[in-house]
Design an enzyme around this catalytic site. Structure first.
Site, mmCIF file in Angstrom:
data_model
loop_
_atom_site.group_PDB
_atom_site.id
_atom_site.type_symbol
_atom_site.label_atom_id
_atom_site.label_comp_id
_atom_site.label_asym_id
_atom_site.label_seq_id
_atom_site.Cartn_x
_atom_site.Cartn_y
_atom_site.Cartn_z
ATOM 1 N N HIS A 59 49.204 37.950 34.357
ATOM 2 C CA HIS A 59 48.502 39.085 33.747
ATOM 3 C C HIS A 59 47.810 39.933 34.806
ATOM 4 O O HIS A 59 47.632 39.518 35.957
ATOM 5 C CB HIS A 59 47.451 38.597 32.743
ATOM 6 C CG HIS A 59 46.322 37.842 33.388
ATOM 7 N ND1 HIS A 59 46.459 36.562 33.868
ATOM 8 C CD2 HIS A 59 45.041 38.205 33.649
ATOM 9 C CE1 HIS A 59 45.304 36.155 34.390
ATOM 10 N NE2 HIS A 59 44.426 37.134 34.280
ATOM 11 N N ASP A 61 43.992 42.062 34.783
ATOM 12 C CA ASP A 61 42.773 41.830 33.997
ATOM 13 C C ASP A 61 42.467 42.954 33.006
ATOM 14 O O ASP A 61 42.592 44.137 33.334
ATOM 15 C CB ASP A 61 41.573 41.636 34.948
ATOM 16 C CG ASP A 61 41.706 40.344 35.744
ATOM 17 O OD1 ASP A 61 42.188 39.347 35.178
ATOM 18 O OD2 ASP A 61 41.340 40.341 36.931
ATOM 19 N N HIS A 217 48.420 38.338 38.366
ATOM 20 C CA HIS A 217 48.058 37.044 38.936
ATOM 21 C C HIS A 217 48.180 35.947 37.890
ATOM 22 O O HIS A 217 48.261 36.218 36.680
ATOM 23 C CB HIS A 217 46.661 37.079 39.561
ATOM 24 C CG HIS A 217 45.574 37.483 38.614
ATOM 25 N ND1 HIS A 217 45.386 38.779 38.223
ATOM 26 C CD2 HIS A 217 44.628 36.751 37.973
ATOM 27 C CE1 HIS A 217 44.364 38.844 37.393
ATOM 28 N NE2 HIS A 217 43.881 37.618 37.204
ATOM 29 N N ARG A 232 33.701 35.489 38.984
ATOM 30 C CA ARG A 232 34.511 36.717 39.074
ATOM 31 C C ARG A 232 33.663 37.955 38.797
ATOM 32 O O ARG A 232 32.896 37.973 37.833
ATOM 33 C CB ARG A 232 35.676 36.678 38.083
ATOM 34 C CG ARG A 232 36.688 37.802 38.334
ATOM 35 C CD ARG A 232 37.851 37.748 37.364
ATOM 36 N NE ARG A 232 37.640 38.615 36.222
ATOM 37 C CZ ARG A 232 38.425 38.670 35.151
ATOM 38 N NH1 ARG A 232 39.490 37.899 35.075
ATOM 39 N NH2 ARG A 232 38.162 39.476 34.162
HETATM 40 C C1 SIN Z 1 41.556 35.157 36.412
HETATM 41 O O1 SIN Z 1 42.527 35.365 35.725
HETATM 42 O O2 SIN Z 1 40.777 36.050 36.710
HETATM 43 C C2 SIN Z 1 41.302 33.766 36.963
HETATM 44 C C3 SIN Z 1 42.109 33.502 38.169
HETATM 45 C C4 SIN Z 1 41.838 32.146 38.747
HETATM 46 O O3 SIN Z 1 40.940 31.446 38.269
HETATM 47 O O4 SIN Z 1 42.511 31.779 39.706
#
Ligand code: SIN
Length: 241
Positions: A59, A61, A217, A232
């Site tokens: 995805h 974000d 990612h 994050r």
């Molecule tokens: C996310 O999707 O922001 C999390 C990515 C992660 O925890 O590696």
């Protein structure tokens, strides 16, 4: 791959927030609780007892926003000894390697991005949270939805990228979900071709900063029984065109 990494950093949540603010307005997640003292910092936690991980599908974000994020800055406070990597897929390469026919077919068309599949009342995140994952949800008051071009142009580089993802796209504009599915499946498969991907091994103090406009990612969930704690910060961007 449109993501940069830093090792051995030390940031308080306030410093993390202030670093993010240098790049733009920060997102406060509508559906996932941030830190009480610094709501712009969203903890991403998987404990030894959890089986579900956050972000464990390809995805970009919060693309259900009208102005989805330009980037996310993820900071590792606790990393598993083995596993828990994050993968990144370069969506400029995904666009550039589509056939001319596919580019022509989809040029100028939009996709509908909705929070429903993940954060709606019966969405993947909300229902798994009920099964006991460690992240805290917020009550779902409104399910956000937006339409964005399937191919977007990066506001800074002028390069085109493929901009659909399996978390949030529910259909192509003007087509039903069933009609959209075969095209979307092909695009998702293409988007994550191994040659477009890199994979990052986290250590405590590592930071990744990715460009949500041209990279997807995937948080690899291969460390059940170990603990992983990340923070994050997400920087909002412009309306895709
Ligand atoms: C996310 O999707 O922001 C999390 C990515 C992660 O925890 O590696």
């Amino acid at each position: 791959y449109q993501v940069i990494f830093f090792r051995d950093q030390e940031m308080t949540p306030e410093q993390h927030r202030d670093f993010g603010k240098r790049f733009g307005d920060l997102h406060i997640h509508e559906y996932v609780k941030g830190l009480d003292a610094v709501p712009e910092v969203m903890p991403v936690i998987k404990t030894e007892a959890d089986t579900f991980n956050f972000g464990g599908t390809w995805h970009s974000d919060v693309t259900y926003h009208t102005t989805p994020p330009l980037g996310s800055i993820l900071y590792a406070l606790e990393a598993p000894e083995v596993g828990g990597d994050t993968m990144f897929a370069n969506q400029y390469l995904a666009y550039e390697t589509l056939s001319d026919g596919m580019k022509e077919l989809l040029e100028g068309r939009k996709a509908v991005h909705s929070a429903e599949p993940i954060y709606g009342k019966t969405g993947a995140f909300s229902s798994r949270y009920k099964q006991g994952a460690s992240m805290a949800t917020k009550p779902v008051e409104v399910v956000l939805e937006s339409q964005h071009p399937i191919f977007r142009t990066h506001p800074e580089t002028g390069r085109k990228s493929l901009y659909v993802n399996g978390n949030f796209v529910v259909n192509l504009a003007g087509l039903s979900a069933i009609e959209s599915a075969p095209i979307l499946q092909r695009l998702y498969q293409h988007a994550t071709t191994p040659e477009f991907c890199c994979r990052f091994r986290w250590r405590k103090g590592s930071v990744a900063f990715w460009d949500n406009g041209c990279v997807q990612h995937y948080a690899v969930n291969d460390y059940t029984g170990q603990r992983r704690v990340m923070h994050r910060v997400t920087v909002m961007g412009d309306q895709p065109y």
